[in-house]
Design a protein around this motif. Structure first.
Motif, mmCIF file in Angstrom:
data_model
loop_
_atom_site.group_PDB
_atom_site.id
_atom_site.type_symbol
_atom_site.label_atom_id
_atom_site.label_comp_id
_atom_site.label_asym_id
_atom_site.label_seq_id
_atom_site.Cartn_x
_atom_site.Cartn_y
_atom_site.Cartn_z
ATOM 1 N N GLU A 60 43.663 -0.172 -7.443
ATOM 2 C CA GLU A 60 43.471 1.293 -6.843
ATOM 3 C C GLU A 60 42.378 1.955 -7.699
ATOM 4 O OE1 GLU A 60 46.449 0.440 -9.339
ATOM 5 O OE2 GLU A 60 47.892 0.401 -7.538
ATOM 6 N N ALA A 61 41.348 0.803 -7.287
ATOM 7 C CA ALA A 61 39.958 1.343 -7.732
ATOM 8 C C ALA A 61 39.599 2.373 -6.764
ATOM 9 C CB ALA A 61 39.015 0.148 -7.504
ATOM 10 N N ARG A 62 38.832 3.564 -7.605
ATOM 11 C CA ARG A 62 38.586 4.736 -6.796
ATOM 12 C C ARG A 62 37.193 4.659 -6.374
ATOM 13 N NH1 ARG A 62 43.416 5.339 -8.950
ATOM 14 N NH2 ARG A 62 43.926 7.591 -9.461
ATOM 15 N N PHE A 63 36.670 5.206 -5.171
ATOM 16 C CA PHE A 63 35.263 5.196 -4.733
ATOM 17 C C PHE A 63 34.822 6.533 -4.255
ATOM 18 C CE2 PHE A 63 38.207 3.513 -1.531
ATOM 19 C CZ PHE A 63 37.817 4.302 -0.409
ATOM 20 N N LEU A 64 33.673 6.338 -3.918
ATOM 21 C CA LEU A 64 32.950 7.537 -3.099
ATOM 22 C C LEU A 64 32.174 6.845 -2.185
ATOM 23 C CD1 LEU A 64 31.870 9.803 -6.266
ATOM 24 C CD2 LEU A 64 33.643 10.196 -4.729
ATOM 25 N N THR A 65 31.905 7.625 -0.858
ATOM 26 C CA THR A 65 31.293 7.303 0.057
ATOM 27 C C THR A 65 30.245 8.358 0.434
ATOM 28 O OG1 THR A 65 32.681 8.040 1.746
ATOM 29 C CG2 THR A 65 33.151 6.022 1.027
ATOM 30 N N GLU A 66 29.068 7.802 0.898
ATOM 31 C CA GLU A 66 27.944 8.921 1.387
ATOM 32 C C GLU A 66 26.893 8.091 2.428
ATOM 33 O OE1 GLU A 66 24.636 11.887 -0.064
ATOM 34 O OE2 GLU A 66 26.790 11.975 -0.517
ATOM 35 N N ARG A 67 26.662 8.559 3.367
ATOM 36 C CA ARG A 67 25.700 8.097 4.407
ATOM 37 C C ARG A 67 24.135 8.073 3.885
ATOM 38 N NH1 ARG A 67 27.371 7.284 9.649
ATOM 39 N NH2 ARG A 67 29.466 7.405 9.758
ATOM 40 N N THR A 68 23.494 7.190 4.399
ATOM 41 C CA THR A 68 21.962 7.102 4.000
ATOM 42 C C THR A 68 21.235 8.049 5.132
ATOM 43 O OG1 THR A 68 21.536 5.005 4.938
ATOM 44 C CG2 THR A 68 22.332 5.003 2.822
ATOM 45 N N THR A 69 19.935 7.927 5.095
ATOM 46 C CA THR A 69 19.137 8.672 6.174
ATOM 47 C C THR A 69 19.106 7.649 7.176
ATOM 48 O OG1 THR A 69 17.392 7.969 5.183
ATOM 49 C CG2 THR A 69 18.180 10.185 4.687
ATOM 50 N N ASP A 70 19.327 6.465 7.144
ATOM 51 C CA ASP A 70 19.380 5.716 8.228
ATOM 52 C C ASP A 70 20.607 5.117 8.950
ATOM 53 O OD1 ASP A 70 16.592 4.726 7.825
ATOM 54 O OD2 ASP A 70 17.142 3.552 6.196
ATOM 55 N N GLY A 71 21.716 6.081 8.412
ATOM 56 C CA GLY A 71 23.144 5.874 9.214
ATOM 57 C C GLY A 71 23.960 4.958 8.294
ATOM 58 N N ASP A 72 23.282 4.288 7.556
ATOM 59 C CA ASP A 72 24.200 3.029 6.623
ATOM 60 C C ASP A 72 25.205 4.103 5.611
ATOM 61 O OD1 ASP A 72 22.430 1.202 7.972
ATOM 62 O OD2 ASP A 72 21.121 1.471 6.276
ATOM 63 N N LEU A 73 26.198 3.127 5.173
ATOM 64 C CA LEU A 73 27.017 3.809 4.149
ATOM 65 C C LEU A 73 27.130 2.957 3.083
ATOM 66 C CD1 LEU A 73 29.437 6.048 4.479
ATOM 67 C CD2 LEU A 73 31.035 4.248 4.476
ATOM 68 N N ILE A 74 27.010 3.880 1.771
ATOM 69 C CA ILE A 74 27.175 3.500 0.326
ATOM 70 C C ILE A 74 28.528 3.807 -0.229
ATOM 71 C CG2 ILE A 74 26.271 3.357 -1.832
ATOM 72 C CD1 ILE A 74 24.109 2.581 0.010
ATOM 73 N N LEU A 127 45.490 -2.589 3.048
ATOM 74 C CA LEU A 127 44.139 -2.062 2.303
ATOM 75 C C LEU A 127 44.689 -0.837 1.023
ATOM 76 C CD1 LEU A 127 41.931 -1.179 5.306
ATOM 77 C CD2 LEU A 127 41.818 -3.244 3.509
ATOM 78 N N PHE A 128 46.157 -0.837 0.871
ATOM 79 C CA PHE A 128 46.680 0.220 0.128
ATOM 80 C C PHE A 128 47.659 -0.572 -1.074
ATOM 81 C CE2 PHE A 128 46.063 3.313 3.484
ATOM 82 C CZ PHE A 128 45.245 4.015 2.909
ATOM 83 N N SER A 129 47.366 -0.173 -2.370
ATOM 84 C CA SER A 129 48.287 -0.958 -3.183
ATOM 85 C C SER A 129 49.760 -0.467 -3.323
ATOM 86 C CB SER A 129 47.664 -0.474 -4.721
ATOM 87 O OG SER A 129 48.025 0.630 -4.809
ATOM 88 N N PRO A 130 50.796 -1.108 -3.579
ATOM 89 C CA PRO A 130 52.100 -0.638 -3.558
ATOM 90 C C PRO A 130 52.286 0.953 -4.144
ATOM 91 C CG PRO A 130 52.129 -2.817 -4.113
ATOM 92 C CD PRO A 130 50.388 -2.344 -4.284
ATOM 93 N N GLU A 131 51.412 0.931 -5.257
ATOM 94 C CA GLU A 131 51.750 2.562 -5.797
ATOM 95 C C GLU A 131 51.072 3.443 -4.900
ATOM 96 O OE1 GLU A 131 53.149 3.421 -8.641
ATOM 97 O OE2 GLU A 131 53.982 1.322 -8.735
ATOM 98 N N GLU A 132 49.962 3.255 -4.153
ATOM 99 C CA GLU A 132 49.305 4.261 -3.273
ATOM 100 C C GLU A 132 50.143 4.386 -2.275
ATOM 101 O OE1 GLU A 132 44.471 3.414 -3.978
ATOM 102 O OE2 GLU A 132 45.590 2.131 -2.827
ATOM 103 N N MET A 133 50.905 3.434 -1.608
ATOM 104 C CA MET A 133 51.867 3.578 -0.518
ATOM 105 C C MET A 133 52.899 4.567 -0.685
ATOM 106 S SD MET A 133 50.666 1.707 2.193
ATOM 107 C CE MET A 133 52.277 1.823 2.932
#
Length: 220
Positions: free
Chosen positions: A122-136, A166-172
């Motif tokens: 269940e690891a949390r994450f954040l996403t954001e685009r770079t100026t080149d259109g890549d994703l971190i 892609l989801f854990s049983p708890e998330e499902m």
């Protein structure tokens, strides 16, 4: 709730080093990225009036197929471009990167410990685009994935076709049957899957350190 800062292109190392506090403050329940409104591609894109050939790929084509491997060469180049006097990187075989504050006496042990602390279903994450259109895709403890713009579409389609894996049983238990996460969140879920694989294998393929320009190769 305040909107947390999100890593863009590793241009500012302190932003990465403070992600733990940001996660404690900002995250609850499922991944914040998954709670964002879904994108409306029809409204956000103009009609294609050119004669450019368009390839239509149905996500079902990716059903049951292996997850595409990360491009480690491009990933290494990205990290080399962001290695400075006060930070280096350790890169694992499935594309997980760990930022190592320098000086560091034992970057391998440090990286493995930081990875182990993140490699949870269940690891949390954040996403954001770079100026080149890549994703971190940023996890806690300076652990992240860089996804090049050239591979985003294939990863999103793979994620859509194999979403439940892609989801854990708890998330499902909390997800509605017909719910689909936003585009970038799908990439984040794939990155988490790769993170878990690295947490299991712990295979280091590159170590990038300042002032030496030396990369350690092979299994460690």
């Amino acid at each position: 709730m305040r909107k947390p800062l999100i890593l863009t292109a590793l241009a500012n190392a302190p932003r990465i080093l403070t992600m733990v506090g940001l996660f404690v403050f900002a995250l609850s329940g499922l991944v914040i990225a998954l709670l964002a409104p879904a994108e409306n591609d029809l409204e956000n894109h103009e009609t294609n009036t050119s004669k450019t050939k368009i390839q239509i790929i149905e996500p079902e084509q990716y059903l049951g197929k292996d997850l595409p491997d990360p491009n480690l060469e491009k990933l290494v180049n990205f990290c080399i471009n962001h290695t400075t006097a006060d930070r280096g990187f350790v890169i694992f075989s499935n594309g997980t990167c760990v930022l190592i504050p320098e000086p560091c006496e034992d970057p391998l042990t440090t990286a493995r410990e930081m990875l182990a602390n993140n490699a949870k279903p269940e690891a949390r994450f954040l996403t954001e685009r770079t100026t080149d259109g890549d994703l971190i895709v940023t996890f806690q403890n300076s652990v992240f994935h860089w996804v090049g713009s050239y591979e985003l579409e294939a990863i999103r389609n793979w994620a859509e076709a194999n979403l439940h894996s892609l989801f854990s049983p708890e998330e499902m238990k909390t997800i509605k049957p017909n719910w689909t996460p936003p585009m970038d969140a799908r990439v984040g879920l794939v990155s988490r899957k790769r993170l878990l694989a690295d947490g299991s294998g712990m295979e280091i393929v590159k170590i990038l350190r300042p002032n030496t320009s030396v990369a350690a190769l092979g299994k460690k």
